[in-house]
Design an enzyme around this catalytic site. Structure first.
Site, PDB file in Angstrom:
ATOM      1  N   TYR A   1      69.959  28.124  45.729  1.00 44.51           N
ATOM      2  CA  TYR A   1      71.052  28.667  46.675  1.00 44.51           C
ATOM      3  C   TYR A   1      70.482  28.857  48.293  1.00 44.51           C
ATOM      4  O   TYR A   1      71.605  29.667  48.875  1.00 44.51           O
ATOM      5  CB  TYR A   1      71.825  29.670  46.005  1.00 44.51           C
ATOM      6  N   SER A   2      69.450  28.464  48.383  1.00 48.90           N
ATOM      7  CA  SER A   2      68.845  28.673  49.495  1.00 48.90           C
ATOM      8  C   SER A   2      69.623  28.253  50.744  1.00 48.90           C
ATOM      9  O   SER A   2      69.993  26.986  51.105  1.00 48.90           O
ATOM     10  CB  SER A   2      67.722  28.057  49.671  1.00 48.90           C
ATOM     11  N   ASN A   3      70.265  29.129  51.718  1.00 50.09           N
ATOM     12  CA  ASN A   3      70.876  28.848  53.191  1.00 50.09           C
ATOM     13  C   ASN A   3      69.754  28.174  53.907  1.00 50.09           C
ATOM     14  O   ASN A   3      69.961  27.178  54.650  1.00 50.09           O
ATOM     15  CB  ASN A   3      71.044  30.000  53.652  1.00 50.09           C
TER      16      ASN A   3
END
Ligand SMILES: *Cc1c(COP(=O)(O)O)cnc(C)c1O
Length: 297
Positions: free
Chosen positions: A71-73
């Protein structure tokens, strides 16, 4: 000549938030809308990536590789930057159990922006701290020779980009507060503020390891600790991406009062912390506090 996408951008907007919870304690609250600094790459991700992208292009690289969770921005921002600049991106994703499954929304966006995803086990992901393991991993991911942006994007160049954020706040605030993941944004922000101004970080992960991390980022970039900064450690709400019901309703209420979308993983925890510290009387009357809005939902 800089790539047109990498030319410097105007300062992000600074707006006053009229909020009786702050006014009652004589505290003025400003919002630094860094989520608006770039149309596609919000806030601190843009500030951290831009100097790295410049360095990559100057050195003749046509590909970037970086690392992150599902889920890394930061992975998403790197993929978008690659698309804007027309250069290839490879994302090394933590968790090989994800490899055979449909992509979540975040990874699907990375892929749509042209990022090639390479899934690795958690143990191999951790082992990348060792240079030999890293070289083997990059080879296996087909990213040998690519420009390496570290996990979370926090390196010396990233700190220089975030110092610019501090300079945009000269003369307008006593305290500049930001939510922290890797701490790179706080490390650079603190370095860019003027004497007499201070930076306050709100870690969104539990663990208490962040101050050492920030000192080591500043030492790598500047040779030692820089600026006046501290951490408010008690506002992680159970850890990364945990959004208990009370935080959720606080964030929804804040968004409704002030008319902007409140990102839940980082920004909501920052605003909660500032509201709690203010109502507890932590800031002397007459203090101006700026909340840095680092991203959008
Ligand atoms: C990544 C991110 C942060 C954390 O930045 P660090 O430099 O890793 O501390 C804060 N806010 C938002 C919205 C982010 O996406």
């Amino acid at each position: 000549m800089d790539h047109p996408e990498l030319q410097s951008r105007p300062a992000s907007p600074l707006v006053e938030a009229v909020d009786e919870r702050f006014a009652a304690h004589g505290v003025r609250l400003l919002l630094k809308r860094d989520d608006l600094v770039h149309p596609e790459l919000p806030g601190n991700k843009w500030r951290k990536l831009a100097p790295n992208l410049r360095a990559a292009l100057e050195a003749g690289h046509d590909r970037l590789v970086t690392f992150g969770g599902a889920y890394s921005n930061h992975l998403r921002a790197t993929a978008a930057a690659g698309r804007l600049l027309g250069i290839g991106t490879v994302g090394i994703v933590r968790g090989d159990e994800l490899a055979g499954r449909p992509l979540n929304d975040s990874l699907a966006r990375c892929a749509a922006d042209g990022m090639r995803l390479h899934f690795v086990s958690r143990s191999r992901y951790r082992a990348k701290a060792d240079p030999q393991e890293l070289a083997a991993l990059l080879d296996e991911a087909g990213a040998g020779g690519a420009y390496v942006v570290p996990e979370g994007g926090s390196n010396a160049l990233a700190l220089a980009g975030c110092a610019e954020l501090g300079r945009e706040l000269h003369g307008v605030t006593d305290v500049a507060a930001v939510a922290c993941g890797t701490g790179g944004t706080l490390a650079g922000l603190a370095a860019g503020l003027a004497p007499g101004q201070r930076a306050l970080g709100v870690p969104v992960l539990a663990g208490g390891f962040l101050a050492a991390e920030i000192r080591s980022l500043q030492t790598a970039a500047y040779g030692g600790p820089v600026g006046d900064w501290s951490l408010a450690e008690d506002f992680h709400h159970g850890g990364y991406a945990r959004v208990p019901a009370a935080l959720e309703s606080f964030a929804a209420d804040f968004a409704a009062r002030h008319g902007f979308p409140v990102e839940r993983i980082y920004v909501a925890k920052l605003l909660w912390a500032l509201t709690t510290l203010t109502t507890a009387g932590t800031f002397p009357r007459g203090t101006t506090v700026t909340a840095i809005i680092t991203g959008r939902p």
